[in-house]
Scaffold this active site. Structure first.
Site, PDB file in Angstrom:
ATOM      1  N   GLU A 133       0.876  -1.167   0.000  1.00 49.97           N
ATOM      2  CA  GLU A 133       0.000   0.000   0.000  1.00 49.97           C
ATOM      3  C   GLU A 133       0.917   1.220   0.000  1.00 49.97           C
ATOM      4  O   GLU A 133       1.884   1.284   0.757  1.00 49.97           O
ATOM      5  CB  GLU A 133      -0.902   0.016   1.239  1.00 49.97           C
ATOM      6  CG  GLU A 133      -1.696  -1.258   1.472  1.00 49.97           C
ATOM      7  CD  GLU A 133      -2.682  -1.579   0.367  1.00 49.97           C
ATOM      8  OE1 GLU A 133      -2.993  -0.666  -0.442  1.00 49.97           O
ATOM      9  OE2 GLU A 133      -3.124  -2.742   0.288  1.00 49.97           O
TER      10      GLU A 133
ATOM     11  N   ASP B 173       4.101  -2.420  -7.480  1.00 46.40           N
ATOM     12  CA  ASP B 173       4.757  -3.021  -6.315  1.00 46.40           C
ATOM     13  C   ASP B 173       6.232  -3.287  -6.621  1.00 46.40           C
ATOM     14  O   ASP B 173       7.111  -3.021  -5.791  1.00 46.40           O
ATOM     15  CB  ASP B 173       4.069  -4.332  -5.931  1.00 46.40           C
ATOM     16  CG  ASP B 173       2.583  -4.147  -5.668  1.00 46.40           C
ATOM     17  OD1 ASP B 173       2.239  -3.293  -4.843  1.00 46.40           O
ATOM     18  OD2 ASP B 173       1.784  -4.862  -6.292  1.00 46.40           O
TER      19      ASP B 173
ATOM     20  N   TYR C 296      -8.114  -5.479   5.955  1.00 43.55           N
ATOM     21  CA  TYR C 296      -8.327  -5.331   4.515  1.00 43.55           C
ATOM     22  C   TYR C 296      -7.023  -5.593   3.753  1.00 43.55           C
ATOM     23  O   TYR C 296      -6.993  -6.316   2.763  1.00 43.55           O
ATOM     24  CB  TYR C 296      -8.841  -3.929   4.205  1.00 43.55           C
ATOM     25  CG  TYR C 296      -8.775  -3.542   2.748  1.00 43.55           C
ATOM     26  CD1 TYR C 296      -9.780  -3.914   1.861  1.00 43.55           C
ATOM     27  CD2 TYR C 296      -7.686  -2.815   2.243  1.00 43.55           C
ATOM     28  CE1 TYR C 296      -9.720  -3.567   0.516  1.00 43.55           C
ATOM     29  CE2 TYR C 296      -7.609  -2.472   0.906  1.00 43.55           C
ATOM     30  CZ  TYR C 296      -8.625  -2.839   0.037  1.00 43.55           C
ATOM     31  OH  TYR C 296      -8.550  -2.507  -1.292  1.00 43.55           O
TER      32      TYR C 296
ATOM     33  N   ASP D 187      -5.508  -9.088   0.998  1.00 45.39           N
ATOM     34  CA  ASP D 187      -4.975  -9.109  -0.368  1.00 45.39           C
ATOM     35  C   ASP D 187      -3.990 -10.253  -0.588  1.00 45.39           C
ATOM     36  O   ASP D 187      -3.896 -10.799  -1.695  1.00 45.39           O
ATOM     37  CB  ASP D 187      -4.281  -7.774  -0.686  1.00 45.39           C
ATOM     38  CG  ASP D 187      -5.278  -6.654  -0.896  1.00 45.39           C
ATOM     39  OD1 ASP D 187      -6.471  -6.943  -1.022  1.00 45.39           O
ATOM     40  OD2 ASP D 187      -4.855  -5.482  -0.931  1.00 45.39           O
TER      41      ASP D 187
END
Length: 408
Positions: free
Chosen positions: A31, A88, A154, A158
């Site tokens: 993130e 990423d 959350y 992932d």
């Protein structure tokens, strides 16, 4: 699966990475925030295998991410699994100068076993696990601390979902024998050259205004200057100047700084501010682009023309048929510009090499060269070889002759 508390110290991270290093694969997600900065700000890293998962806080005061980077970039025994992992991988490269390897991207893999071009993560989870992903925290500010339990839950989801999905995708790839189709795509994703921030080639990301060496020389200098300005201020390059404005200045350079106010996209402040002065110095020093740096001319055969355009349209129709028949994303097979080149007479193309040739290129070439035709059977559009059609017509004609002779 064991879900660890948020990791905020180096020792706990090192212990986790030591255990994960014994896995066949790990799933990884990040993130980050990048809307207002040049460099993406890494705010959270999530990682899992089939037994445990954790979120890692890179903004914690007492953490060194070296054990994580070593696992991702130095350990060749563990496969690193991402979904739509380009950004990423970029973040890992920004920290280490290296990319995760070996690497696997489930979004790319889905193109080989379905007609999904760019399946989103939520749809991937829904289709494989029947789980609806809570999207409530998707647009959160990940840089704010403390993170809530909902945010962490959350984020970890992932990688926990992905750790269950990946073995299923892998099994289907093995069953279909299409794993080899993805080798080049995964290598491309892991290629450090895709993420290197080389000022000398920054101009290549901008749509080139023709092939004039003088114009391109100015574009090269301006693009490098913009990158330097954006890095120094740590703001997105577009906040310094948009691509279209940069290309316009390269093509029509102002004679003096005051003329910058006439450039669309620049404010009046540019006529006498410091950044405007630096821009003018770049223009003054710019030299024509050397011959060995000139972009290649577009590789084209004969001009398409109306007939060629129709042939390209037929190739696109063939692509749709073939993608449907073998249940694969058409984008994995080829792209529109490649089919137009084939229709124009170009023969040195990826579509005519390796597995792409066997799966689609061979038929595409035969269509262009008049050996393949469209047919409708039982309401479905199919492809058939012209020789087969002729043979069928001849056989039918012979049957009619025999029938007529028998009647006579």
């Amino acid at each position: 699966m064991k879900i660890h508390d948020l990791i905020t110290d180096t020792d706990t991270l090192a212990e986790l990475c030591e255990r994960l290093a014994k896995s066949d694969f790990v799933t990884v997600d990040t993130e980050f925030m990048r809307e207002n900065t040049y460099w993406p700000e890494l705010c959270l890293v999530q990682i899992a295998n089939e037994e445990e998962a954790a979120a890692i806080d890179p903004l914690a005061d007492d953490i060194d991410l070296t054990p994580l980077w070593d696992l991702l970039c130095e350990n060749e025994e563990v496969l690193k699994v991402f979904h739509a992992g380009g950004q990423d991988v970029e973040i890992v490269y920004n920290f280490t100068g290296k990319t995760p390897h070996p690497i696997f991207d489930t979004q790319i893999a889905m193109m080989a076993i379905s007609q999904n071009e760019q399946i989103g993560y939520a749809n991937l989870v829904e289709s494989w696990l029947g789980i609806t992903v809570d999207k409530g925290a998707r647009f959160t500010d990940w840089s704010r601390r403390p993170l809530t339990d909902r945010q962490i839950e959350y984020a970890i989801g992932d990688v926990t979902h992905l750790s269950k999905i990946f073995p299923k995708i892998l099994a289907k790839l093995i069953k279909t024998g299409r794993g080899v189709w993805l080798d080049a795509e995964m290598d491309k994703l892991a290629d450090p050259a895709n993420y290197a921030n080389d000022l000398e080639i920054a101009w290549k990301r901008i749509r080139s205004p023709g092939r004039n060496p003088t114009v391109l020389g100015r574009l090269k200098g301006l693009a490098a200057w913009r990158e330097t300005e954006a890095q120094h201020k740590n703001i997105p390059r577009g906040r310094i100047m948009r691509d279209e404005t940069l290309a316009d200045i390269a093509s029509h350079p102002p004679k003096k700084q005051a003329d910058l106010t006439k450039v669309r996209g620049l404010s009046n402040a540019w006529k006498d501010n410091d950044i405007g002065k630096r821009l003018m110095k770049v223009l003054e020093k710019a030299e024509p682009l050397p011959k060995d740096e000139m972009p290649d001319k577009p590789k084209r055969g004969a001009p398409l023309g109306k007939e060629g355009a129709l042939v390209a349209d037929l190739l696109k129709l063939l692509l749709k048929i073939r993608a449907r028949e073998i249940d694969v994303a058409s984008r994995l097979l080829t792209r529109a510009d490649e089919m137009e080149a084939l229709a124009a007479g170009v023969r040195k193309l990826p579509i005519l090499e390796g597995w792409r040739y066997e799966v689609f290129g061979k038929d595409a070439l035969e269509l262009v060269e008049g050996r393949l035709a469209f047919a409708v059977k039982d309401g479905r559009l199919l492809m058939t070889h012209v020789d087969d059609v002729r043979a069928g017509m001849m056989a039918a004609a012979q049957d009619e002759v025999i029938t007529a002779s028998e009647v006579g």
